[in-house]
Structures are given as C-alpha cells and as structure tokens.
Design an enzyme around this catalytic site. Structure first.
Site, PDB file in Angstrom:
ATOM      1  N   THR A  42       0.825  -1.201   0.000  1.00  0.00           N
ATOM      2  CA  THR A  42       0.000   0.000   0.000  1.00  0.00           C
ATOM      3  C   THR A  42       0.865   1.260   0.000  1.00  0.00           C
ATOM      4  O   THR A  42       0.570   2.223  -0.713  1.00  0.00           O
ATOM      5  CB  THR A  42      -0.952   0.001   1.217  1.00  0.00           C
ATOM      6  OG1 THR A  42      -1.744  -1.183   1.180  1.00  0.00           O
ATOM      7  CG2 THR A  42      -1.851   1.226   1.225  1.00  0.00           C
ATOM      8  N   GLU A  50       1.221   9.242  -6.352  1.00  0.00           N
ATOM      9  CA  GLU A  50       1.850  10.562  -6.274  1.00  0.00           C
ATOM     10  C   GLU A  50       2.731  10.819  -7.494  1.00  0.00           C
ATOM     11  O   GLU A  50       2.734  11.916  -8.052  1.00  0.00           O
ATOM     12  CB  GLU A  50       2.674  10.691  -4.997  1.00  0.00           C
ATOM     13  CG  GLU A  50       1.848  10.823  -3.742  1.00  0.00           C
ATOM     14  CD  GLU A  50       2.673  11.327  -2.585  1.00  0.00           C
ATOM     15  OE1 GLU A  50       2.714  12.563  -2.386  1.00  0.00           O
ATOM     16  OE2 GLU A  50       3.282  10.485  -1.894  1.00  0.00           O
ATOM     17  N   HIS A  76      -7.196   0.378  -1.007  1.00  0.00           N
ATOM     18  CA  HIS A  76      -6.331  -0.642  -1.618  1.00  0.00           C
ATOM     19  C   HIS A  76      -7.169  -1.908  -1.637  1.00  0.00           C
ATOM     20  O   HIS A  76      -7.300  -2.595  -0.633  1.00  0.00           O
ATOM     21  CB  HIS A  76      -5.035  -0.831  -0.835  1.00  0.00           C
ATOM     22  CG  HIS A  76      -4.005  -1.585  -1.602  1.00  0.00           C
ATOM     23  ND1 HIS A  76      -2.712  -1.710  -1.170  1.00  0.00           N
ATOM     24  CD2 HIS A  76      -4.066  -2.249  -2.782  1.00  0.00           C
ATOM     25  CE1 HIS A  76      -2.024  -2.428  -2.046  1.00  0.00           C
ATOM     26  NE2 HIS A  76      -2.831  -2.776  -3.032  1.00  0.00           N
TER      27      HIS A  76
END
Length: 138
Positions: A42, A50, A76
């Site tokens: 994760t 990002e 997730h």
C-alpha cells in the site's frame, strides 16, 4: 505555476511491480512486514499515485517549483503479485491557487487495485528546503 494547468488534465503511468516494492520490503526492520506476502505494498501504491500526479503537473510548473502531497484518501482493494504491471490514471478535478485535487485510480492487469483522491500543493523548492533545514537544526 503556469496558467496552463486546468481541471480535466489527465495522466496515465505504468509500472511493473518488482519484488522490492512488496510488503516485506516496506519496513524490513519490522517483523510484521517481513512475514507478509510479497504483493505490491500500500505504501508503494501511494507513492506510485503521487508519481503519476507529479508527472501530470511537471509541464505546468515554473522554474524552481515542485509539488508536495498533502492529503491522500485511497483504497487498496486487491493484491498485485510481483511481475504484474500496474497503471495509475489521475485526473485533476480542482485547481485552487497552488492547491490541486486529483481523482485517482490504479489497476493491475486483472483488477482495480485502488481509487480515491489526492491533494498536492505547489512549493518553491529553495524556500521549502531552507525551512526543513532550519527545522532539522532545532
């Protein structure tokens, strides 16, 4: 930031998951992480999202500007094994001064593995690193 940045901007980034981006490698000093299955972690999923946003923003930044993540709200939903390709698709949904908000989705070759929102702010790199250096001296 240049005025070329507008809501609706979209970026896709692809990445093949290596063993070093799996859960046991996230914090190898932690027994809890080391005993977990070797699936895309994760923490690395967040970084991948990002990265996709940074790629989208790069052509719209002025000299000396960078962006920093300030909020992430991402699920997730599915495990991705080593060797599988993941794709992040990010779409700018809001530009408010130096703040941008992104709708994000990540998929592997089979499933949607994560989705949500991400917020980034444009910073002046030199001023930011000076503040961090000052903070580090305290």
């Amino acid at each position: 930031m240049k005025d070329t940045l507008q809501a609706g901007l979209e970026q896709t980034l692809k990445y093949r998951v290596p063993r070093e981006r799996t859960v046991p490698f996230l914090y190898p000093e932690s027994d809890h992480f080391r005993i977990m299955p070797e699936v895309f972690a994760t923490g690395y999923l967040v970084g991948f999202i990002e990265w996709a946003c940074m790629e989208a923003l790069a052509p719209h930044l002025e000299e000396g500007e960078r962006t920093v993540g300030t909020m992430i709200n991402v699920t997730h939903e599915a495990a991705t094994p080593v060797g599988m390709e993941v794709t992040a698709t990010v779409r700018c949904v809001e530009v408010d001064g130096k703040r941008t908000v992104w709708a994000v989705e990540a998929r592997d070759e089979v499933d949607v593995i994560g989705r949500g929102t991400h917020e980034r702010f444009v910073i002046n790199y030199d001023k930011f690193t000076q503040r961090v250096a000052t903070k580090g001296k305290k």
